[in-house]
Design a protein around this motif. Sequence first.
Motif, PDB file in Angstrom:
ATOM      1  N   LEU A 439      86.311 124.441 122.001  1.00 42.35           N
ATOM      2  CA  LEU A 439      86.062 123.032 120.817  1.00 42.35           C
ATOM      3  C   LEU A 439      86.247 123.389 119.655  1.00 42.35           C
ATOM      4  O   LEU A 439      86.043 122.284 119.144  1.00 42.35           O
ATOM      5  CB  LEU A 439      84.310 122.774 121.455  1.00 42.35           C
ATOM      6  CG  LEU A 439      84.228 122.493 122.838  1.00 42.35           C
ATOM      7  CD1 LEU A 439      82.959 122.618 123.005  1.00 42.35           C
ATOM      8  CD2 LEU A 439      84.895 121.355 123.226  1.00 42.35           C
ATOM      9  N   ALA A 443      88.749 120.741 117.160  1.00 46.23           N
ATOM     10  CA  ALA A 443      87.776 120.311 115.966  1.00 46.23           C
ATOM     11  C   ALA A 443      88.731 120.700 114.799  1.00 46.23           C
ATOM     12  O   ALA A 443      89.049 119.785 113.923  1.00 46.23           O
ATOM     13  CB  ALA A 443      86.220 121.078 115.486  1.00 46.23           C
ATOM     14  N   ALA A 450      88.148 114.871 117.013  1.00 48.78           N
ATOM     15  CA  ALA A 450      86.796 115.116 117.598  1.00 48.78           C
ATOM     16  C   ALA A 450      85.779 115.753 116.755  1.00 48.78           C
ATOM     17  O   ALA A 450      84.741 116.072 117.474  1.00 48.78           O
ATOM     18  CB  ALA A 450      87.471 117.275 117.824  1.00 48.78           C
ATOM     19  N   ARG A 454      82.607 115.774 120.330  1.00 47.12           N
ATOM     20  CA  ARG A 454      82.158 117.167 120.202  1.00 47.12           C
ATOM     21  C   ARG A 454      81.408 117.169 121.641  1.00 47.12           C
ATOM     22  O   ARG A 454      81.680 117.527 122.852  1.00 47.12           O
ATOM     23  CB  ARG A 454      81.778 117.805 119.638  1.00 47.12           C
ATOM     24  CG  ARG A 454      81.573 118.879 120.081  1.00 47.12           C
ATOM     25  CD  ARG A 454      80.209 119.994 119.559  1.00 47.12           C
ATOM     26  NE  ARG A 454      80.313 121.169 118.922  1.00 47.12           N
ATOM     27  CZ  ARG A 454      81.052 122.414 119.625  1.00 47.12           C
ATOM     28  NH1 ARG A 454      81.977 122.127 119.172  1.00 47.12           N
ATOM     29  NH2 ARG A 454      80.334 123.055 120.251  1.00 47.12           N
ATOM     30  N   GLU A 458      83.226 118.448 125.434  1.00 47.55           N
ATOM     31  CA  GLU A 458      82.463 119.353 126.232  1.00 47.55           C
ATOM     32  C   GLU A 458      81.616 118.903 128.061  1.00 47.55           C
ATOM     33  O   GLU A 458      82.366 119.532 128.869  1.00 47.55           O
ATOM     34  CB  GLU A 458      80.843 119.912 125.352  1.00 47.55           C
ATOM     35  CG  GLU A 458      79.967 121.108 126.096  1.00 47.55           C
ATOM     36  CD  GLU A 458      78.672 121.008 125.408  1.00 47.55           C
ATOM     37  OE1 GLU A 458      78.324 121.980 125.923  1.00 47.55           O
ATOM     38  OE2 GLU A 458      78.684 120.038 124.477  1.00 47.55           O
TER      39      GLU A 458
END
Length: 801
Positions: A439, A443, A450, A454, A458
């Motif tokens: 992640l 980003a 992103a 987030r 996920e």
Amino acid sequence: MTAEDLIERSSGRPATLTGWLRGFSDHELIALLRRRPDLALPAPVDLAALASRAGVRSSVSRALDSLDAFTLRTLEVVVCLGAGASVDTTASWFSLDHADAVAAALTRLRDWLLIWGGDEQLRPVGAVREVLGSYPAGLGRSIFDLFSAVNDIALAPLLRRLGLPPATQPRSGNAAATAILERLDTLLAECGDGERAILDRLAAGPPIGALRNAFAPSLSDANGPARSLVERGLLAPIDTTTVELPREVALALREHPAGPVRPTPPEIAVAERGAPVIDGGGATQVLETVRLVELLLNELARDAPAQLRAGGLGVRDLRRLSRALQVTEAVTAMLVEITYEAGLLSSSTTVDASYLPTTDFDGWLRQATAQRWVQLAGAWLAMTRLPGLVGARDDRDKTIAALSSDVERHSAPTLRVQLLALLAELPPGLAPRSDAEVLARLAWRAPRRASANRAVAEAMLAEAATLGLTGYGAITGYTRALLHGAETGAARAEANAADTLTAALPEPVQEFLLQPDLTAVVPGPPTAELQGELGLAADLESTGGASVYRIGPGSLRRALDAGRTGSDLQQFFTSHSRTPVPQALQYLINDVATQHGRLRAGAATSYLRCDDEALLDRVLAEPALVPLGLQRIAPTVVLTGSGIAVVLERLRAAGFAPAAESADGAIVNLAADTPRVPGRQHSRISRVRASVLADTQLSEVVARLRASERLAAAVTNSTNRVSQQIPGVTSASILELLRTAVRQERTIAIGYVDDTGTPSQRVLTPISLGGGMVRGHEPSDGRLRSYPLQRITTVSLLADE
């Protein structure tokens, strides 16, 4: 000739974005349109239209979504610098080690037409400032702008603290700002740990903080660190509850003006797993996913849930399905959304709509496991829905339902492909140690998309693991093939993925091991035929590398209800079991088969028929069956007004073993004709691909742009030009000029508006005029063209070359 054209001609440098585009070669224009295909659809009339379209907010926003964090920060710095932006000043905002990366980022921004101009004068296009927001690079507004907006009463205490005389705005605000900047180093040195923590947090961005009674101190926070910073002028109040860190203060706090941003993506720590292990882990989830989808749709066919009035699946129905599947509600919601997107599930068109499997489900059942899964995985990749939102609260504090419009997010397919593409960058056999590192790289790679997603990203990683797209956190080999099709539209992507998955799946087995405790252990994935027969005669208890089924009276009755006989069941268990059939199972089959069908039900509305009068006496005496309103019309026949399905269900719940029969007395399976709704169009992975134009199309667009430029120059030098005075009405001057061109065989340029209202310029050598049409040949290709006079807006008689 415009003023900008005069400036360009005198200085030799382009003064407009259109002039900048004129300096592009054909190859550079094609590359630009390939990066930003929305600029070519529909084809722009000329370079001025292209320049205008490049600065439109929606187009700029799409382009910014494609930038990594470092390139995006470089663009933000150019915006912060304003008219003084140049390559050197932009690079000075970063670390000296990042000079090459800044130059590369500026080149990329020019390639994407987000900035233009020479090295000494970089300018952002159109709506870039607007799309980036109020605080580019995480910096606030100038201290002079902030304090000139503070009212005199709120500014008076600061002026007294700074030793300045009271004055009216904007003099007082400018004086306060100047004094703060002169003493900035001292004011920062006087800050305590709590005050410095606030400043550092706001200096990193965004520069906005919350403070009650920002214009006037309250008793609760009169001595707080935030209040102290306001009193010193290091924070500026902008309304009663908000303060902002001035840009000059933030720049003094930062090590580099651009802030902490790295030119390369963060590394992902990996562990060696091995490609076969990763594919094996994913294949286990593939088998489980296919099994759950089949179970889900059969459950929906057995008890179809009603569609909510606002659309979607009710919370209670979702919970019921979750209990039936023995999985979490999140997994159930994901499977419901995927099956709907894949065209296996739809709502009926009746007044009281309900959700049922479609006719495509029957075809899906006949496919191999790999092909079934590829259809589901392709639907997940392409669907513009986020199952992770199901169960959350919307803006009205209402629970978001599965299959409702509230889970629609058009950015979902792109985000899924980006996530899997990040995993695909890792060499085969290597798995990331944690999702957090994946992640973090996302980003950096797509910060705009992103940053606000987030939690969604996920959830997507968890969904990919549940579906078997990943194994042990790494992308599988068959998912790589599927992803290749999603990104490039490869024709055989789905077939290649199915072939790769087939090789990764364990060989299907056609045998099981019967245990003395009346369980059957299937040592591997069962074939479709074995799974169907065993699913009728036994209940699934556990899954995994080996599946465990338990045989009981209820499961055997289910098989008998489906038309199997006792001898059929004996033969099935004997022929498919590696171990001897336990004697207890043989006795159980004989006992259940003997009892089954002694009591018969049929539609009369419904009737019960039984040769054993004593058994019918027991049925009539059963209290639980009183609601059926049973009436005996003969010693061996009982009638009821309830439907046969209800009668069978109530009798079985009361401990009887009825069977349904046809008019000729043969046992029938009422579940054989399971309800279905017509199939519906479903997603294909090609939907995920961005709009890509072929090079031949792009070359044609560029050729038209060049022709428009030459035509514009020719029209500028034309000998005569007339236009419509009234839209849609052909003026006499236009007709006269057209007649002159026909007589003298002169070439003309006409302004033309097509059926969609799009204006364009056309070149024509007219040969006839009549019937409301002008006909002639185009000099470029010699083809005969006809144009309605009412659509011609201007006519220019071009000078002879």
